[in-house]
Enzyme design. Structure first.
Site, PDB file in Angstrom:
ATOM      1  N   ASP A  14      95.263  36.153  51.021  1.00 58.00           N
ATOM      2  CA  ASP A  14      94.606  37.383  50.663  1.00 58.00           C
ATOM      3  C   ASP A  14      93.236  37.499  51.072  1.00 58.00           C
ATOM      4  O   ASP A  14      92.595  38.879  51.371  1.00 58.00           O
ATOM      5  CB  ASP A  14      94.748  37.315  49.161  1.00 58.00           C
ATOM      6  CG  ASP A  14      96.155  37.670  48.744  1.00 58.00           C
ATOM      7  OD1 ASP A  14      96.998  37.953  49.522  1.00 58.00           O
ATOM      8  OD2 ASP A  14      96.367  37.497  47.438  1.00 58.00           O
ATOM      9  N   HIS A  48      99.279  39.127  48.125  1.00 53.88           N
ATOM     10  CA  HIS A  48      99.506  39.672  46.834  1.00 53.88           C
ATOM     11  C   HIS A  48      99.207  41.252  47.324  1.00 53.88           C
ATOM     12  O   HIS A  48      97.927  41.769  47.678  1.00 53.88           O
ATOM     13  CB  HIS A  48      98.474  39.433  45.997  1.00 53.88           C
ATOM     14  CG  HIS A  48      98.607  39.981  44.566  1.00 53.88           C
ATOM     15  ND1 HIS A  48      97.769  39.521  43.640  1.00 53.88           N
ATOM     16  CD2 HIS A  48      99.270  41.073  43.972  1.00 53.88           C
ATOM     17  CE1 HIS A  48      97.786  40.364  42.622  1.00 53.88           C
ATOM     18  NE2 HIS A  48      98.810  41.283  42.739  1.00 53.88           N
ATOM     19  N   GLU A  75     103.770  38.501  46.124  1.00 48.82           N
ATOM     20  CA  GLU A  75     103.263  38.642  44.937  1.00 48.82           C
ATOM     21  C   GLU A  75     103.007  40.129  44.451  1.00 48.82           C
ATOM     22  O   GLU A  75     102.291  40.922  45.320  1.00 48.82           O
ATOM     23  CB  GLU A  75     101.811  38.039  44.635  1.00 48.82           C
ATOM     24  CG  GLU A  75     102.129  36.306  44.850  1.00 48.82           C
ATOM     25  CD  GLU A  75     100.757  35.790  44.327  1.00 48.82           C
ATOM     26  OE1 GLU A  75     100.722  34.504  43.965  1.00 48.82           O
ATOM     27  OE2 GLU A  75      99.634  36.414  44.604  1.00 48.82           O
ATOM     28  N   HIS A 196      96.715  28.497  41.295  1.00 51.90           N
ATOM     29  CA  HIS A 196      95.541  29.301  41.089  1.00 51.90           C
ATOM     30  C   HIS A 196      94.443  28.437  40.844  1.00 51.90           C
ATOM     31  O   HIS A 196      94.316  27.527  39.871  1.00 51.90           O
ATOM     32  CB  HIS A 196      95.769  30.324  39.646  1.00 51.90           C
ATOM     33  CG  HIS A 196      94.909  31.348  39.612  1.00 51.90           C
ATOM     34  ND1 HIS A 196      94.803  32.575  40.132  1.00 51.90           N
ATOM     35  CD2 HIS A 196      93.710  31.405  38.825  1.00 51.90           C
ATOM     36  CE1 HIS A 196      93.731  33.291  39.832  1.00 51.90           C
ATOM     37  NE2 HIS A 196      93.042  32.599  38.918  1.00 51.90           N
TER      38      HIS A 196
END
Length: 248
Positions: A14, A48, A75, A196
């Site tokens: 990302d 994502h 995602e 994360h």
């Protein structure tokens, strides 16, 4: 599911797209980054597609779907528009995440327990188009049990509070919570992933937890790549988590 003492690395690209979007250019290309990550040993690529399209764009996702040699972990938020897009895309893996426009990054886990009917419907639709569905949730037994009830075969435990801990004691507490969450997930027959906020100085403890199938890591790899190159950054992270899993 991985064999004992082995762990998979999913590389999130990302933030390669974040750098591109900052200037509205065509570079750097997250698709090239994804292919380089695969060449360097990534077991999968995570992207994502956010509602506000702040980094990854539909074109990136479509190109990766055709180009990747491993697998895409797509995602997405639980919205009708994203469900319709995923049904057309038909990715191998989908991870449902919470999403708000104001957040800098995903700030917490999906509240599955508070919206079981809605999540169950989304899981059924995605599984109907061939996707293995995971739910990005906190290491909370209530949420993990709800994930099992709605029919998701996998979960991704949110490691953000562990990563952001301000003291050794706080980090130890969060690590114990994640470890317990892994056990709860496994006891319900779930594949347990995690991610994360993980980086080169905190991922080892998570990788060493028995039963963790995969770590999804992005920002730290992209940042480290500025100094060592993208392939090398992926190789170093892969070596780090494999070594930790073997010791665990």
């Amino acid at each position: 599911m991985t064999e004992a003492n082995r762990i998979l690395l999913g590389v999130n690209v990302d933030h390669v797209a974040t750098l591109r979007q900052a200037r509205g250019t065509r570079y750097p290309d997250p698709v090239k980054a994804a292919l380089d990550a695969e060449e360097a040993g990534a077991d999968g690529i995570t992207v994502h597609l956010r509602e506000d399209r702040r980094h990854i764009q539909e074109r990136d996702v479509l190109m990766m779907k055709d180009a990747l040699q491993t697998r895409m972990n797509f995602e997405m938020g639980v919205t009708e528009a994203m469900l319709a897009f995923a049904e057309q895309l038909r990715p191998e893996h989908v991870c449902l995440v919470p999403e708000t426009r104001q957040e800098l990054t995903t700030e917490g886990g999906l509240d599955v327990a508070g919206q079981e009917a809605r999540i169950r419907e989304a899981v059924e639709r995605l599984r109907g188009c061939g996707a293995e569905v995971s739910l990005f949730i906190d290491a909370d037994p209530r949420q993990i049990e709800a994930a099992a009830r709605v029919g998701a075969p996998a979960i991704e435990l949110h490691t953000g509070r562990y990563a952001d801990a301000h003291s050794v004691a706080e980090r130890a507490c969060e690590l114990a919570r994640i470890r317990d969450g892994v056990e709860v997930g496994l006891s319900h027959g779930l594949i347990v992933n995690a991610g994360h906020g993980l980086h080169y100085h905190n991922a080892e403890a998570i990788a060493a937890i028995r039963g963790v199938n995969e770590l999804n890591i992005g920002h730290a790899i992209v940042a480290h790549a500025l100094f060592v190159g993208f392939k090398q950054a992926v190789k170093e992270m892969k070596h780090l988590i494999l070594s930790a899993a073997a010791r665990g």
